[in-house]
Design an enzyme around this catalytic site. Structure first.
Site, PDB file in Angstrom:
ATOM      1  N   ARG A  44       0.846  -1.183   0.000  1.00 14.80           N
ATOM      2  CA  ARG A  44       0.000   0.000   0.000  1.00 14.80           C
ATOM      3  C   ARG A  44       0.891   1.246   0.000  1.00 14.80           C
ATOM      4  O   ARG A  44       2.017   1.234   0.525  1.00 14.80           O
ATOM      5  CB  ARG A  44      -0.901   0.017   1.234  1.00 14.80           C
ATOM      6  CG  ARG A  44      -1.984  -1.055   1.230  1.00 14.80           C
ATOM      7  CD  ARG A  44      -3.079  -0.702   0.244  1.00 14.80           C
ATOM      8  NE  ARG A  44      -4.284  -1.480   0.460  1.00 14.80           N
ATOM      9  CZ  ARG A  44      -4.856  -2.251  -0.464  1.00 14.80           C
ATOM     10  NH1 ARG A  44      -4.305  -2.350  -1.660  1.00 14.80           N
ATOM     11  NH2 ARG A  44      -5.965  -2.898  -0.198  1.00 14.80           N
ATOM     12  N   HIS A 102      -0.218   1.136  -9.920  1.00 11.10           N
ATOM     13  CA  HIS A 102      -1.041   0.225  -9.104  1.00 11.10           C
ATOM     14  C   HIS A 102      -1.660  -0.887  -9.960  1.00 11.10           C
ATOM     15  O   HIS A 102      -2.872  -1.091  -9.986  1.00 11.10           O
ATOM     16  CB  HIS A 102      -2.138   0.997  -8.372  1.00 11.10           C
ATOM     17  CG  HIS A 102      -2.595   0.314  -7.108  1.00 11.10           C
ATOM     18  ND1 HIS A 102      -2.962   0.997  -5.977  1.00 11.10           N
ATOM     19  CD2 HIS A 102      -2.737  -1.007  -6.805  1.00 11.10           C
ATOM     20  CE1 HIS A 102      -3.334   0.136  -5.027  1.00 11.10           C
ATOM     21  NE2 HIS A 102      -3.194  -1.077  -5.518  1.00 11.10           N
TER      22      HIS A 102
END
Length: 308
Positions: A223, A271
């Site tokens: 993350r 991502h």
């Protein structure tokens, strides 16, 4: 009995089609078409709209549509509601591909050769045998285990770190705060796949970088909140680290003016390491609902005290 889905419309429509054929007695509702809130036993969401859960008196299970739950405000969720993260084989397989790709690229100096190509430089760099390259995976859950399995055939010296003790064949395992320093000190390439919790926020920061071997590299695919970007840039500029591959960043999308875009030793991907598959995620949630209705344990139940 109904499932309320509140995230991307295209995925919701795909899930509705899957459930219609496999579990026709479950009414799948796509927000904002909630219908009678008393019917809803299952909620699938990425984030929670303020006050939504308070309107669902019979809610039993909250499904995260991602592999983590750090994006959910669990303080909104009543204690009797079970929170479940997405456990889907395609996610783990995709992450294993990304980790193998980036680790091999770092190991064989692909990014350095790309720099040389842009500069018109023909120079062979020393090759390090895979058995002498130490690769550490931080986070030994489904993603970390899949990544280690993908790396094992290449013969790297593999290690792993987790908050609690783990034992994996062929992997030197470390755990807890006491083991973190030793783990970092022997990781030539460190891959972060940890869940994001208050304890792991800023994990990729100055303290960790100073413990790593000089010239080591990192891959961040957990993350964005794990990364202290200023500390990373400082470590790269000082030569403490040689390179960083970032699939997640503290702010997403990464702002155009952010220095990470243009740092010569940083590789950014948007991502994409493990994108949630519409069909695979729908089938994974369907299987968990079947388990729940049968009184069987579901996969991915979140321990709220740990945050994952």
């Amino acid at each position: 009995m109904a499932l309320l889905y509140t995230a991307q419309p295209a995925r919701g429509e795909a899930w509705a089609a899957i459930f219609a054929g496999a579990m026709p007695d479950l009414d799948v509702r796509l927000a904002p078409a909630i219908g009678d809130p008393a019917d809803i036993r299952y909620l699938a969401a990425w984030t929670l709209a303020p006050g939504l859960i308070e309107t669902l008196p019979n809610l039993e299970v909250l499904f995260s549509i991602g592999a983590g739950v750090d994006q959910l405000d669990l303080s909104q969720v009543p204690a009797q509601v079970t929170v479940v993260r997405l456990v889907e084989p395609n996610l783990a397989a995709a992450m294993a591909e990304y980790v193998a790709m980036t680790v091999l690229a770092l190991h064989r100096d692909l990014y350095a050769y790309a720099e040389q190509q842009r500069a018109g430089v023909w120079r062979q760099l020393p090759q390090v045998p895979a058995g002498e390259r130490r690769v550490g995976i931080a986070g030994l859950g489904q993603m970390g285990s899949a990544a280690l399995d993908a790396l094992e055939p290449f013969g790297f010296a593999l290690s792993g770190w987790s908050r609690s003790p783990r034992s994996l064949p062929g992997v030197t395992c470390f755990h807890g705060d006491d083991g973190l320093g030793d783990f970092a000190a022997q990781a030539d390439i460190l891959v972060n796949l940890l869940p994001l919790t208050p304890e792991t926020r800023g994990f990729l920061g100055r303290t960790l970088f100073e413990r790593m071997p000089s010239g080591a590299a990192i891959v961040s695919a957990g993350r964005g909140g794990h990364l202290d970007a200023a500390a990373l840039v400082a470590a790269l500029d000082a030569g403490r680290l040689s390179r960083a591959v970032l699939d997640v960043t503290p702010v997403e999308p990464l702002p155009a003016a952010d220095p990470l875009w243009h740092h010569p030793r940083v590789v950014v991907t948007p991502h994409v390491a493990a994108a949630t598959d519409n069909e695979g995620s729908g089938k994974a949630v369907l299987a968990n609902i079947r388990r729940h209705r049968a009184g069987e344990p579901m996969l991915g139940v979140v321990a709220r005290e740990r945050g994952y």
